[in-house]
Design a protein around this motif. Sequence first.
Motif, PDB file in Angstrom:
ATOM      1  N   GLN A 130       0.789  -1.093   0.017  1.00 45.81           N
ATOM      2  CA  GLN A 130       0.032   0.012  -0.035  1.00 45.81           C
ATOM      3  C   GLN A 130       0.641   1.190   0.117  1.00 45.81           C
ATOM      4  N   GLU A 131       2.053   1.355   0.951  1.00 48.51           N
ATOM      5  CA  GLU A 131       2.838   2.468   0.724  1.00 48.51           C
ATOM      6  C   GLU A 131       3.668   2.586  -0.614  1.00 48.51           C
ATOM      7  N   LEU A 132       3.563   1.411  -1.318  1.00 45.40           N
ATOM      8  CA  LEU A 132       4.405   1.673  -2.512  1.00 45.40           C
ATOM      9  C   LEU A 132       3.638   2.127  -3.526  1.00 45.40           C
ATOM     10  N   ILE A 133       2.295   1.866  -3.294  1.00 47.38           N
ATOM     11  CA  ILE A 133       1.325   2.402  -4.295  1.00 47.38           C
ATOM     12  C   ILE A 133       0.833   4.041  -4.164  1.00 47.38           C
ATOM     13  N   THR A 134       0.726   4.147  -2.896  1.00 45.06           N
ATOM     14  CA  THR A 134       0.213   5.472  -2.472  1.00 45.06           C
ATOM     15  C   THR A 134       1.407   6.540  -2.292  1.00 45.06           C
ATOM     16  N   ALA A 135       2.674   5.937  -1.836  1.00 45.88           N
ATOM     17  CA  ALA A 135       3.673   6.908  -1.707  1.00 45.88           C
ATOM     18  C   ALA A 135       4.520   7.336  -3.088  1.00 45.88           C
ATOM     19  N   GLY A 136       4.899   8.315  -3.146  1.00 47.23           N
ATOM     20  CA  GLY A 136       5.732   8.874  -4.312  1.00 47.23           C
ATOM     21  C   GLY A 136       7.037   8.173  -4.494  1.00 47.23           C
ATOM     22  N   ARG A 137       7.347   7.869  -5.740  1.00 47.54           N
ATOM     23  CA  ARG A 137       8.737   6.927  -5.987  1.00 47.54           C
ATOM     24  C   ARG A 137       9.873   8.079  -5.737  1.00 47.54           C
ATOM     25  N   LYS A 138       9.584   9.180  -5.708  1.00 47.35           N
ATOM     26  CA  LYS A 138      10.956  10.365  -5.403  1.00 47.35           C
ATOM     27  C   LYS A 138      11.511   9.909  -4.315  1.00 47.35           C
ATOM     28  N   ASP A 139      10.788   9.658  -3.218  1.00 50.42           N
ATOM     29  CA  ASP A 139      11.338   9.466  -1.724  1.00 50.42           C
ATOM     30  C   ASP A 139      12.245   8.196  -1.866  1.00 50.42           C
ATOM     31  N   ILE A 140      11.546   6.949  -2.583  1.00 47.76           N
ATOM     32  CA  ILE A 140      12.574   5.857  -2.703  1.00 47.76           C
ATOM     33  C   ILE A 140      13.578   6.081  -3.450  1.00 47.76           C
ATOM     34  N   THR A 141      13.598   6.759  -4.587  1.00 49.57           N
ATOM     35  CA  THR A 141      14.812   6.648  -5.308  1.00 49.57           C
ATOM     36  C   THR A 141      15.803   7.881  -4.684  1.00 49.57           C
ATOM     37  N   GLU A 142      15.493   8.774  -4.138  1.00 53.31           N
ATOM     38  CA  GLU A 142      16.494   9.721  -3.595  1.00 53.31           C
ATOM     39  C   GLU A 142      17.390   8.972  -2.704  1.00 53.31           C
ATOM     40  N   ARG A 143      16.531   8.258  -1.747  1.00 48.67           N
ATOM     41  CA  ARG A 143      17.302   7.461  -0.685  1.00 48.67           C
ATOM     42  C   ARG A 143      18.414   6.397  -1.311  1.00 48.67           C
TER      43      ARG A 143
END
Length: 288
Positions: A130-143
């Motif tokens: 659910q977090e992967l679907i609703t949250a933006g990918r930018k946060d993941i890729t920046e980390r």
Amino acid sequence: MKFLTAILVVLLVMLGFNSMYVVKEGQTALVLQFGRIVRTDNETGLHFKLPLIQQRLLFDSRIMSLDAQPERYFTSEKKSVNVDFYVKWRIADSAAYYRATTGSDLQAANRLTPLVKNALRQEFNGRTLQELITAGRKDITERVRTDTDAIAEKNLGIDVVDVRIKRIELPDEVSESVYKRMRAERLQLANELRSTGQQAYTTIQADAERQVQVIKADAERDAAKVRGEGDAQAAAIYAQAYGQDPEFFAFYRSLSAYRDSFKDGKGVLVLKPDSEFLRYFNDGAAKH
């Protein structure tokens, strides 16, 4: 003698050309001597080295792309997802890059790919679907970029400029469950909006009906007041007229009564000849 001189000139020219090299825009150079790094030349232009003894290597310092094959990861709920991503990188330290990869871009990509995949695996393992679907990918890729860049700069001499996720594919069974959950959420939102709209409609309708009742009541009150004032004025006029000529007023009233009684031409009245209603008829007959 001339032949030897010519050979010597040729050798000198060759040595001269061998001692010069050019670093173009978007390039960086290393100078090696017997396999050992002597210096790094990052400035564009003409540079010199010892002929035959020293060797120059040129590297592309522009941003390069790494388009990796999709990788399967598991979320914190142990649900699998296929992730397709790419990486933008460039050489930051030519000497460190050469020591780590011997100057091979392919070897650099092969060593950089596992670093990015491991960082992505940590991010996906720590998040729910659910977090992967609703949250933006930018946060993941920046980390992922930050974590990978620190390791790659230290071990490979390169900067990780950007990491982007092109798409996240869900297995069929996961896609079906996600679709059902999203459909349920949208239905819930639609029902909430419909309920809010119905409530607003009821409130507006009740307020409009109340305003209609108030307007009608005010109108009826004003109409009754006007009718009362008109009746009072009519009564006053009648009284004034009656006071001026009572006999004429009585005669006028009788004529009005006669007209109303016989206006349809079918009325029948049964009265005594001396009835007060026929007073003016009788008076007219007596006078005649």
